[in-house]
Every structure is written in structure tokens, then in C-alpha cells.
Design a protein around this motif. Structure first.
Motif, PDB file in Angstrom:
ATOM      1  N   GLY A   1       0.761  -1.161   0.019  1.00 41.64           N
ATOM      2  CA  GLY A   1      -0.165  -0.114   0.012  1.00 41.64           C
ATOM      3  C   GLY A   1       0.778   1.139   0.031  1.00 41.64           C
ATOM      4  O   GLY A   1       0.411   2.317   0.160  1.00 41.64           O
ATOM      5  N   ALA A   2       2.021   1.027  -0.143  1.00 42.64           N
ATOM      6  CA  ALA A   2       3.024   2.385  -0.252  1.00 42.64           C
ATOM      7  C   ALA A   2       3.870   2.343  -1.554  1.00 42.64           C
ATOM      8  O   ALA A   2       4.930   1.860  -1.429  1.00 42.64           O
ATOM      9  CB  ALA A   2       3.947   2.313   0.950  1.00 42.64           C
TER      10      ALA A   2
ATOM     11  N   SER B   1      -1.523   4.708  -0.505  1.00 43.07           N
ATOM     12  CA  SER B   1      -1.462   5.807   0.473  1.00 43.07           C
ATOM     13  C   SER B   1      -0.713   6.802  -0.288  1.00 43.07           C
ATOM     14  O   SER B   1       0.024   6.643  -1.109  1.00 43.07           O
ATOM     15  CB  SER B   1      -0.440   5.131   1.573  1.00 43.07           C
ATOM     16  OG  SER B   1       0.726   4.749   1.120  1.00 43.07           O
TER      17      SER B   1
HETATM   18  C1  LIG Z   1      -6.463   3.865  -1.774  1.00 40.11           C
HETATM   19  C2  LIG Z   1      -5.803   3.593  -0.528  1.00 40.11           C
HETATM   20  C3  LIG Z   1      -5.370   4.971   0.237  1.00 40.11           C
HETATM   21  C4  LIG Z   1      -4.561   4.711   1.280  1.00 40.11           C
HETATM   22  N1  LIG Z   1      -4.223   6.000   1.825  1.00 40.11           N
HETATM   23  C5  LIG Z   1      -3.347   6.076   2.800  1.00 40.11           C
HETATM   24  C6  LIG Z   1      -2.609   7.337   3.213  1.00 40.11           C
HETATM   25  O1  LIG Z   1      -2.770   8.276   2.425  1.00 40.11           O
HETATM   26  N2  LIG Z   1      -1.795   7.061   4.458  1.00 40.11           N
HETATM   27  C7  LIG Z   1      -1.730   6.005   5.006  1.00 40.11           C
HETATM   28  O2  LIG Z   1      -1.123   5.864   6.174  1.00 40.11           O
HETATM   29  N3  LIG Z   1      -2.347   4.887   4.531  1.00 40.11           N
HETATM   30  C8  LIG Z   1      -3.352   4.704   3.582  1.00 40.11           C
HETATM   31  N4  LIG Z   1      -3.497   3.637   3.201  1.00 40.11           N
HETATM   32  C9  LIG Z   1      -3.555   2.451   3.953  1.00 40.11           C
HETATM   33  C10 LIG Z   1      -2.014   1.906   3.888  1.00 40.11           C
HETATM   34  O3  LIG Z   1      -1.666   1.537   2.433  1.00 40.11           O
HETATM   35  C11 LIG Z   1      -2.232   0.424   4.550  1.00 40.11           C
HETATM   36  O4  LIG Z   1      -2.796   0.543   5.766  1.00 40.11           O
HETATM   37  C12 LIG Z   1      -0.646  -0.043   4.692  1.00 40.11           C
HETATM   38  O5  LIG Z   1      -0.131  -0.159   3.340  1.00 40.11           O
HETATM   39  C13 LIG Z   1      -0.586  -1.428   5.098  1.00 40.11           C
HETATM   40  O6  LIG Z   1       0.693  -2.084   5.200  1.00 40.11           O
HETATM   41  P1  LIG Z   1       0.860  -3.610   5.234  1.00 40.11           P
HETATM   42  O7  LIG Z   1       2.171  -3.869   5.168  1.00 40.11           O
HETATM   43  O8  LIG Z   1       0.089  -4.188   6.629  1.00 40.11           O
HETATM   44  O9  LIG Z   1       0.262  -4.281   4.116  1.00 40.11           O
HETATM   45  P2  LIG Z   1       0.261  -3.768   2.560  1.00 40.11           P
HETATM   46  O10 LIG Z   1       0.813  -2.522   2.194  1.00 40.11           O
HETATM   47  O11 LIG Z   1      -1.284  -4.147   1.941  1.00 40.11           O
HETATM   48  O12 LIG Z   1       1.312  -4.891   1.875  1.00 40.11           O
HETATM   49  C14 LIG Z   1       0.963  -6.188   1.904  1.00 40.11           C
HETATM   50  C15 LIG Z   1       1.759  -6.914   0.912  1.00 40.11           C
HETATM   51  O13 LIG Z   1       1.756  -8.186   0.973  1.00 40.11           O
HETATM   52  C16 LIG Z   1       1.916  -8.765  -0.405  1.00 40.11           C
HETATM   53  N5  LIG Z   1       1.127 -10.125  -0.296  1.00 40.11           N
HETATM   54  C17 LIG Z   1      -0.132 -10.291   0.102  1.00 40.11           C
HETATM   55  N6  LIG Z   1      -0.380 -11.895   0.053  1.00 40.11           N
HETATM   56  C18 LIG Z   1       0.841 -12.208  -0.402  1.00 40.11           C
HETATM   57  C19 LIG Z   1       1.129 -13.619  -0.864  1.00 40.11           C
HETATM   58  N7  LIG Z   1       0.301 -14.692  -0.524  1.00 40.11           N
HETATM   59  N8  LIG Z   1       2.508 -13.675  -1.123  1.00 40.11           N
HETATM   60  C20 LIG Z   1       3.344 -13.000  -1.450  1.00 40.11           C
HETATM   61  N9  LIG Z   1       3.079 -11.614  -1.129  1.00 40.11           N
HETATM   62  C21 LIG Z   1       1.678 -11.223  -0.700  1.00 40.11           C
HETATM   63  C22 LIG Z   1       0.997  -7.618  -1.092  1.00 40.11           C
HETATM   64  O14 LIG Z   1       1.329  -8.070  -2.527  1.00 40.11           O
HETATM   65  C23 LIG Z   1       1.669  -6.540  -0.492  1.00 40.11           C
HETATM   66  O15 LIG Z   1       2.696  -6.086  -1.303  1.00 40.11           O
HETATM   67  C24 LIG Z   1      -4.318   3.614   1.781  1.00 40.11           C
HETATM   68  C25 LIG Z   1      -4.765   2.334   1.342  1.00 40.11           C
HETATM   69  C26 LIG Z   1      -5.315   2.526   0.046  1.00 40.11           C
HETATM   70  C27 LIG Z   1      -5.673   1.113  -0.675  1.00 40.11           C
END
Ligand SMILES: Cc1cc2nc3c(=O)[nH]c(=O)nc-3n(C[C@H](O)[C@H](O)[C@H](O)COP(=O)(O)OP(=O)(O)OC[C@H]3O[C@@H](n4cnc5c(N)ncnc54)[C@H](O)[C@@H]3O)c2cc1C
Length: 471
Positions: A42-43, A59
């Protein structure tokens, strides 16, 4: 890489990369597997529309990133991360051409709400000003992970934070302050009548006063690239383009850390119905625009703000969020918009702009919200449509296709509703641990929840190194 790794991390989102980097910095051998061709989850930043226009599909703005204790403890600036601040963190324009604002100055922010509410706003934030670092340490973690560093403010903030935002709003007399609070609470993707939405509103307001709401130079990808670069500096490896489907596909390791949804974790690691109770929430309809000029907001403040909330009254914002969580089509959406190219010239060709906007829609919704979103933008920025060079749209199915963590298009990887608001993914002393002693969860489905702050990854890494050192 050694034949037996210390930790394998599945998913290179901000939490997976933070967990991996923290483990590697402590000398553990770590490898990350990511389904997409690039790191970031999400980044990330991509040319979604036209050449030279660099958009953030997920994000864009990072009040929690700049204030994250985990990010602050890592030398991310040395790895290319630079925060850029707009003159105003937030503008919330109204139909009469005025706007509420959030800036580094509490006085300026309070006065923008009108004389009747300026004092109430000052009184609301005063107890917490100057205490961001301890508040963030105490609140961006699980409540049962040791004693808070500042128990007085922890209790006081907790009492304010657990309220619905609608209740907090009763401290204000005017519509401006109420709309501001409802809009801030809207980041939880829950109506302002929901439990703990006051905490979300208060946290975002304090973040504006303490650290600002910055964008990273070059886009959100810069956060992920800095984390990945730090990880590699400490010997960690990253394999992209590799979707993990089963635990036994992965190399032998002492620990497996999943930056995935709880449902995917259970499927991949064979944990059966361990997370069947876990609920996903409403979704968003996201539009990334390439514009021929800056957005022609009627309110002058909105032209100087990194983030602009579009929702003229608390009532309209509540109705929009209630429609999304109750499965109804959007009619007058509440919009969260961002204007990164106001402060970052690397994002668009000279004189041109990228513009980021989303409104809320039901989970899995398959309609097209472009018309209702642009109608709402035209109310506050007449002539907006004339500037559109190109747009990239993504409703829930598109958002879910981009990233498996966004189940049904839920960008928070879990509903902000009921007990799940404070207890996720399940009630446990260490919510990052699972029934399998070598398997951990680090995604935003764990505390403290969504946002690009890496704190879930940080806490999961702590659980992993405690387990590895005890073994
Ligand atoms: C439209 C939108 C707007 C947003 N705006 C903001 C904002 O402005 N500011 C902010 O702070 N947050 C924002 N967010 C929220 C933020 O992006 C997420 O909360 C954050 O990215 C979560 O981080 P994470 O590492 O938990 O998961 P994610 O960033 O979702 O990363 C998970 C990763 O795991 C990978 N993955 C999943 N399953 C598998 C698998 N089986 N095998 C291999 N890889 C896998 C995915 O491809 C992904 O790259 C936004 C989100 C969206 C969608």
C-alpha cells in the motif's frame, strides 16, 4: 543466504519490510517474498495515467509515518526518505467559500472553526500537545504490552479516544468543527457514531499540530524503497514476483512472518478456521487524476493544503459512511483528496499536477462512482473537470486485484467495527503470534491497525526475536 534462515517474511508492504529490516538489523538472516513485481504494497508509486505523472495508487499522505516510533528509530533519511510538507496539512472547505484548517499552529486551526468553537478546540487538544512521542509509543501498541510510559495521558487520551466522534462533536456549537471532526474520523471508514472514532479524529488532529501530514518526495514508494534499502544493507534479501500459496514452498526458517490478511495466513499456513470470525469492512472508489493545472478550489485555503476533505456537513459525512458500511450505492460521497504535486515537482511535468481522491463504497461494490465523485468536486472546485487530462479509476474489485490484503477492496484489511476496533485479529496477549509456534502475523490486521507506520511490523518483529532468542 545460510541454508536455514532465521525469518522469512511474506509480503513487502510497509509492515513486512519494517519487520524484516528490524530483524536484519539485529543480525537475523531474513528473506522477503512479495507477490507483486515491486516492493511497497500500500505504499507504492506508479505512472498510472500518462508519462511523467507519478501517482500513489494507495497511500499518499503520512501523518502516522512521520510520527511513527518505528520509522523514527531507523535511518530512513539516509536511504532516501524525505518528508515534504504543504503550507497547510488539511483544509476542509465549506459551501460559503471558507474552510476549517489543520496546521502546525493550534491557534490558526482553532480560529478557522469560528469564535464560538475556537476555545473548545484548544481545550480538546491542549492536554496532549508536546507529548506525541510518548502518546504514539503508548497508543500504537497493544494495551497489555507492559505499562504505558505516560499513564496519566494514556488514561486521559483513552477516555477521549474510546468515544464515538459524534459524541466528541457535542463539545462544539458550529457546523465547521463538527464537519472537521466527522471528516477526520472518516479515515476509520466507519460512521462517526461508531466506538473509538473520536480517537482516530484526535490522533489525526494532533499529528497535524505535532508533525504535519507530509508526503514523501517522489511518492509513497520512497517509504518502501528506503525500508527495502535498509534491509538489504543489513544482508536481507527480497524476492518479488513470487506469490506464496503454501508454507512448504518457502525455504526452511525458524520463523515465518506474514504481512497478509488473516484469512490468507490461515489458508497458507494451514491454520484451519482460526480467523473465520474476522470481518472485513467497506471499501473505496479511488481515482488518480493527471491534471493540466492545480485544482481550482473556491476556498483559498484548499489551494495550499496537502489534504482536502470534501464533505460540507457532519450529517452528509455520516450519511456517506453509513451508506458504504450498510451496502448502499454512494450518492453524495465524502471525499478524501490529496495534492502531492503542490509540494513535490517530481510527481508531474512542469505546471501539471497529480490529484488523488477516494470516496467510500460498499465492500465488493462493482459500480462506477466517477460521476458522483466529480459532481461533488465541482461543487467545491468549479471547472475541475476541464483540467482532467487522464484518470485511472479503481473500485473495490480493482483495489483487491492490486493487493490480496485488501479483501473485497477493504483498504484497512479489517472492519473498524465492534470489538474488532480495539481487538484484532483476535483476543490474545501477543496478537502477532498464531497457533503455529513459528508463524506470525504483522499486517495492518494487527494492532495498531491500518496506515503506513510500520508499527505492526515493529511489534511482530519484537515477538519474533523474543521467540528466537528464547529457543
Ligand atoms: C486507496 C488507499 C489509500 C490509502 N491511503 C493511505 C494514506 O494516505 N496514508 C496511510 O498511512 N495509509 C493509507 N492507506 C492504507 C495503507 O496503504 C495500508 O494500511 C498499509 O499499506 C498496510 O501495510 P501492510 O504492510 O500491513 O500491508 P500492505 O501494504 O497491504 O502490503 C502487503 C503486501 O503483501 C503482499 N502479499 C499479500 N499476500 C501475499 C502472498 N500470498 N505472497 C506474497 N506476497 C503477498 C502484497 O502484494 C503486498 O505487497 C491507503 C490504502 C489504500 C488502498
Amino acid at each position: 543466504m545460510p541454508s536455514m534462515l532465521d525469518a522469512v517474511v511474506v509480503g513487502a508492504g510497509p509492515n513486512g519490510l519494517t519487520a524484516a529490516a528490524e530483524l536484519a538489523r539485529r543480525g537475523f538472516a531474513v528473506e522477503v517474498f512479495e507477490a507483486a513485481e515491486t516492493v511497497g504494497g500500500g505504499a507504492r508509486t506508479e505512472e498510472l495515467t500518462l508519462p511523467g505523472f507519478r501517482h500513489d495508487p494507495c497511500s499518499a499522505v503520512h501523518p502516522l509515518g512521520i510520527g511513527s516510533p518505528a520509522f523514527k528509530a531507523m535511518p530512513l533519511a539516509r536511504h532516501g526518505l524525505e518528508w515534504l510538507q504543504a503550507p497547510l496539512s488539511l483544509a476542509h472547505p465549506f459551501p460559503d467559500g471558507s474552510a476549517a484548517v489543520l496546521t502546525g499552529s493550534v491557534g490558526e486551526s482553532a480560529m478557522s472553526l469560528g469564535p464560538a468553537d475556537a476555545g473548545a478546540y484548544r481545550r480538546l487538544v491542549a492536554p496532549y500537545l508536546g507529548h506525541w512521542d510518548t502518546l504514539a509509543e503508548d497508543f500504537l501498541r497493544t494495551p497489555w504490552d507492559g505499562l504505558p510510559r505516560d499513564p496519566y495521558r494514556w488514561v486521559r487520551f483513552g477516555l477521549d479516544a474510546l468515544q464515538p466522534a459524534a459524541l466528541l462533536s457535542r463539545r462544539f456549537r458550529g457546523e465547521k468543527a463538527r464537519a472537521l471532526i466527522a471528516g477526520l474520523a472518516g479515515h476509520a471508514i466507519a460512521p462517526p457514531g461508531s466506538l473509538a472514532t473520536a480517537g482516530v479524529a484526535l490522533l489525526f488532529a494532533l499529528a497535524a499540530h505535532e508533525n504535519g501530514w507530509p508526503v514523501p518526495r517522489g511518492g509513497s514508494q520512497a517509504v518502501s524503497d528506503a525500508l527495502a534499502s535498509l534491509l538489504r544493507e543489513h544482508g536481507g534479501a527480497i524476492r518479488t514476483g513470487t506469490e506464496v500459496k503454501r508454507l512448504d514452498e518457502l525455504p526452511p526458517a525458524r520463523a515465518y512472518v506474514f504481512d497478509t490478511s488473516p484469512t490468507a495466513l490461515a489458508r497458507i499456513a494451514g491454520l484451519g478456521g482460526a480467523y473465520d470470525h474476522y470481518r472485513y469492512g467497506a471499501s473505496c472508489f479511488k481515482i488518480d487524476y493527471a491534471l493540466s493545472g492545480p485544482v481550482p478550489w473556491t476556498a483559498e485555503e484548499a489551494r495550499r493544503a496537502g489534504t482536502v476533505h470534501v464533505g460540507p456537513t457532519a450529517g452528509e459525512i455520516e450519511a456517506a459512511l453509513r451508506a458504504a458500511v450498510s451496502g448502499r450505492d454512494p450518492s453524495v460521497p465524502f471525499l478524501i483528496t490529496a495534492q502531492p504535486s503542490l509540494v513535490d515537482p517530481t510527481r508531474a511535468p512542469e505546471g501539471r499536477h497529480v490529484f488523488w481522491v477516494y470516496g467510500h463504497v460498499p465492500a465488493g461494490w462493482e459500480g462506477d462512482a466517477t460521476e458522483v465523485i466529480e459532481r461533488q468536486l465541482e461543487r467545491f472546485a468549479p471547472g475541475f473537470r476541464d483540467l482532467v487530462l487522464a484518470r485511472a479509476v479503481a473500485g473495490p474489485p480493482g483495489i483487491a486485484r492490486r493487493n490480496a490484503n485488501y479483501v473485497g477492496g477493504d483498504i484497512a484489511t479489517g472492519a473498524f467495527a465492534g470489538l474488532q476496533t480495539v481487538i484484532r485479529p483476535k483476543l490474545a496477549r501477543v496478537p502477532y503470534a498464531t497457533a503455529h509456534p513459528a508463524v506470525f502475523l504483522c499486517s495492518s490486521a494487527t494492532p495498531p491497525g491500518p496506515g503506513v507506520h510500520g508499527m505492526s511490523g515493529h511489534h511482530a518483529a519484537k515477538a519474533v526475536w523474543r521467540r528466537l532468542r528464547a529457543a
